[in-house]
Design a protein around this motif. Structure first.
Motif, PDB file in Angstrom:
ATOM      1  N   MET A  95      -7.068   2.546 -29.160  1.00 48.57           N
ATOM      2  CA  MET A  95      -6.251   3.659 -29.543  1.00 48.57           C
ATOM      3  C   MET A  95      -5.872   3.590 -31.014  1.00 48.57           C
ATOM      4  SD  MET A  95      -2.923   5.064 -27.673  1.00 48.57           S
ATOM      5  CE  MET A  95      -1.546   5.506 -28.659  1.00 48.57           C
ATOM      6  N   GLY A  96      -5.711   2.394 -31.526  1.00 49.68           N
ATOM      7  CA  GLY A  96      -5.313   2.243 -32.914  1.00 49.68           C
ATOM      8  C   GLY A  96      -6.357   2.733 -33.893  1.00 49.68           C
ATOM      9  N   ILE A  97      -7.609   2.477 -33.581  1.00 49.40           N
ATOM     10  CA  ILE A  97      -8.677   2.915 -34.480  1.00 49.40           C
ATOM     11  C   ILE A  97      -8.771   4.436 -34.481  1.00 49.40           C
ATOM     12  CG2 ILE A  97     -11.170   2.868 -34.868  1.00 49.40           C
ATOM     13  CD1 ILE A  97     -11.147  -0.012 -33.896  1.00 49.40           C
ATOM     14  N   GLY A  98      -8.620   5.032 -33.307  1.00 45.20           N
ATOM     15  CA  GLY A  98      -8.651   6.496 -33.215  1.00 45.20           C
ATOM     16  C   GLY A  98      -7.507   7.143 -33.984  1.00 45.20           C
ATOM     17  N   LEU A  99      -6.326   6.558 -33.874  1.00 46.10           N
ATOM     18  CA  LEU A  99      -5.182   7.073 -34.615  1.00 46.10           C
ATOM     19  C   LEU A  99      -5.413   6.948 -36.117  1.00 46.10           C
ATOM     20  CD1 LEU A  99      -2.238   8.094 -34.782  1.00 46.10           C
ATOM     21  CD2 LEU A  99      -1.548   5.692 -34.668  1.00 46.10           C
ATOM     22  N   GLY A 100      -5.963   5.824 -36.549  1.00 43.37           N
ATOM     23  CA  GLY A 100      -6.234   5.631 -37.972  1.00 43.37           C
ATOM     24  C   GLY A 100      -7.236   6.639 -38.508  1.00 43.37           C
ATOM     25  N   ILE A 101      -8.288   6.867 -37.743  1.00 41.80           N
ATOM     26  CA  ILE A 101      -9.295   7.847 -38.169  1.00 41.80           C
ATOM     27  C   ILE A 101      -8.688   9.248 -38.210  1.00 41.80           C
ATOM     28  CG2 ILE A 101     -11.452   8.973 -37.481  1.00 41.80           C
ATOM     29  CD1 ILE A 101     -12.368   6.216 -36.455  1.00 41.80           C
ATOM     30  N   PHE A 102      -7.847   9.564 -37.228  1.00 35.59           N
ATOM     31  CA  PHE A 102      -7.177  10.867 -37.215  1.00 35.59           C
ATOM     32  C   PHE A 102      -6.314  11.046 -38.457  1.00 35.59           C
ATOM     33  CE2 PHE A 102      -3.439  13.424 -36.101  1.00 35.59           C
ATOM     34  CZ  PHE A 102      -4.061  14.625 -35.796  1.00 35.59           C
ATOM     35  N   LEU A 103      -5.545  10.024 -38.825  1.00 35.28           N
ATOM     36  CA  LEU A 103      -4.701  10.118 -40.012  1.00 35.28           C
ATOM     37  C   LEU A 103      -5.531  10.293 -41.279  1.00 35.28           C
ATOM     38  CD1 LEU A 103      -1.976   7.412 -39.283  1.00 35.28           C
ATOM     39  CD2 LEU A 103      -1.697   9.899 -39.286  1.00 35.28           C
ATOM     40  N   VAL A 104      -6.648   9.600 -41.358  1.00 36.71           N
ATOM     41  CA  VAL A 104      -7.513   9.732 -42.535  1.00 36.71           C
ATOM     42  C   VAL A 104      -8.081  11.152 -42.621  1.00 36.71           C
ATOM     43  CG1 VAL A 104      -9.690   8.969 -43.576  1.00 36.71           C
ATOM     44  CG2 VAL A 104      -8.080   7.281 -42.685  1.00 36.71           C
ATOM     45  N   VAL A 105      -8.502  11.703 -41.493  1.00 33.98           N
ATOM     46  CA  VAL A 105      -9.079  13.049 -41.498  1.00 33.98           C
ATOM     47  C   VAL A 105      -8.028  14.093 -41.877  1.00 33.98           C
ATOM     48  CG1 VAL A 105     -10.071  14.834 -40.002  1.00 33.98           C
ATOM     49  CG2 VAL A 105     -10.934  12.498 -39.894  1.00 33.98           C
ATOM     50  N   VAL A 106      -6.846  13.996 -41.275  1.00 32.28           N
ATOM     51  CA  VAL A 106      -5.792  14.961 -41.609  1.00 32.28           C
ATOM     52  C   VAL A 106      -5.396  14.828 -43.076  1.00 32.28           C
ATOM     53  CG1 VAL A 106      -3.378  15.595 -41.168  1.00 32.28           C
ATOM     54  CG2 VAL A 106      -4.915  15.138 -39.259  1.00 32.28           C
ATOM     55  N   GLY A 107      -5.316  13.597 -43.560  1.00 35.11           N
ATOM     56  CA  GLY A 107      -4.989  13.389 -44.967  1.00 35.11           C
ATOM     57  C   GLY A 107      -6.054  13.956 -45.894  1.00 35.11           C
ATOM     58  N   ALA A 108      -7.311  13.792 -45.524  1.00 35.55           N
ATOM     59  CA  ALA A 108      -8.390  14.329 -46.353  1.00 35.55           C
ATOM     60  C   ALA A 108      -8.372  15.855 -46.370  1.00 35.55           C
ATOM     61  CB  ALA A 108      -9.737  13.814 -45.845  1.00 35.55           C
ATOM     62  N   VAL A 109      -8.061  16.447 -45.232  1.00 31.15           N
ATOM     63  CA  VAL A 109      -7.970  17.913 -45.197  1.00 31.15           C
ATOM     64  C   VAL A 109      -6.833  18.384 -46.101  1.00 31.15           C
ATOM     65  CG1 VAL A 109      -7.386  19.878 -43.723  1.00 31.15           C
ATOM     66  CG2 VAL A 109      -9.053  18.198 -42.948  1.00 31.15           C
ATOM     67  N   LEU A 110      -5.687  17.707 -46.020  1.00 27.73           N
ATOM     68  CA  LEU A 110      -4.574  18.101 -46.883  1.00 27.73           C
ATOM     69  C   LEU A 110      -4.889  17.865 -48.356  1.00 27.73           C
ATOM     70  CD1 LEU A 110      -1.465  16.817 -44.906  1.00 27.73           C
ATOM     71  CD2 LEU A 110      -2.159  19.173 -45.270  1.00 27.73           C
ATOM     72  N   ARG A 111      -5.578  16.787 -48.654  1.00 26.71           N
ATOM     73  CA  ARG A 111      -5.854  16.437 -50.053  1.00 26.71           C
ATOM     74  C   ARG A 111      -6.941  17.324 -50.660  1.00 26.71           C
ATOM     75  NH1 ARG A 111      -6.461  16.151 -54.686  1.00 26.71           N
ATOM     76  NH2 ARG A 111      -6.862  14.331 -55.953  1.00 26.71           N
ATOM     77  N   PHE A 112      -8.028  17.513 -49.923  1.00 22.54           N
ATOM     78  CA  PHE A 112      -9.191  18.182 -50.510  1.00 22.54           C
ATOM     79  C   PHE A 112      -9.449  19.590 -49.971  1.00 22.54           C
ATOM     80  CE2 PHE A 112     -10.213  13.583 -50.525  1.00 22.54           C
ATOM     81  CZ  PHE A 112     -10.167  13.385 -51.889  1.00 22.54           C
ATOM     82  N   GLY A 113      -8.932  19.917 -48.794  1.00 20.49           N
ATOM     83  CA  GLY A 113      -9.302  21.164 -48.146  1.00 20.49           C
ATOM     84  C   GLY A 113      -8.340  22.311 -48.332  1.00 20.49           C
ATOM     85  N   ILE A 114      -7.087  22.017 -48.600  1.00 23.20           N
ATOM     86  CA  ILE A 114      -6.091  23.080 -48.692  1.00 23.20           C
ATOM     87  C   ILE A 114      -5.748  23.307 -50.159  1.00 23.20           C
ATOM     88  CG2 ILE A 114      -3.738  23.746 -48.108  1.00 23.20           C
ATOM     89  CD1 ILE A 114      -4.041  22.232 -45.521  1.00 23.20           C
ATOM     90  N   THR A 115      -5.869  24.563 -50.573  1.00 25.14           N
ATOM     91  CA  THR A 115      -5.589  24.890 -51.974  1.00 25.14           C
ATOM     92  C   THR A 115      -4.299  25.682 -52.144  1.00 25.14           C
ATOM     93  OG1 THR A 115      -6.934  26.881 -51.797  1.00 25.14           O
ATOM     94  CG2 THR A 115      -8.035  24.870 -52.576  1.00 25.14           C
ATOM     95  N   ALA A 116      -3.593  25.914 -51.046  1.00 26.74           N
ATOM     96  CA  ALA A 116      -2.353  26.694 -51.118  1.00 26.74           C
ATOM     97  C   ALA A 116      -1.260  25.884 -51.808  1.00 26.74           C
ATOM     98  CB  ALA A 116      -1.899  27.083 -49.716  1.00 26.74           C
ATOM     99  N   ASP A 117      -0.374  26.578 -52.480  1.00 23.41           N
ATOM    100  CA  ASP A 117       0.773  25.934 -53.121  1.00 23.41           C
ATOM    101  C   ASP A 117       2.016  26.203 -52.286  1.00 23.41           C
ATOM    102  OD1 ASP A 117      -0.593  24.899 -55.281  1.00 23.41           O
ATOM    103  OD2 ASP A 117      -0.361  26.727 -56.473  1.00 23.41           O
TER     104      ASP A 117
END
Length: 70
Positions: free
Chosen positions: A1-23
């Motif tokens: 479960m820990g690895i899945g949670l870590g991957i989920f956090l990385v994906v959500v963080g990447a979407v927020l960092r690189f995918g969303i351009t709204a201010d």
């Protein structure tokens, strides 16, 4: 479960960092994305370390009515 949670956090963080351009006023989405990615990486690394430590232990099982160790 820990690895899945870590991957989920990385994906959500990447979407927020690189995918969303709204201010959003008062919130830096890029900074939150980086923080989530770092937290996800930390979760994955800590989970792998704990898994390695647990696999190094020898387990002892006793059979019912038997003093031998398996």
């Amino acid at each position: 479960m820990g690895i899945g949670l870590g991957i989920f956090l990385v994906v959500v963080g990447a979407v927020l960092r690189f995918g969303i351009t709204a201010d959003v006023q008062g919130i830096d989405l890029a900074a939150i994305g980086v923080i989530l990615m770092l937290a996800g990486i930390a979760v994955v690394v800590l989970t792998l370390i704990l898994m390695m430590l647990r696999s190094g232990r020898e387990t002892e099982e006793r059979l019912p009515g038997d003093d031998r160790r398996v």
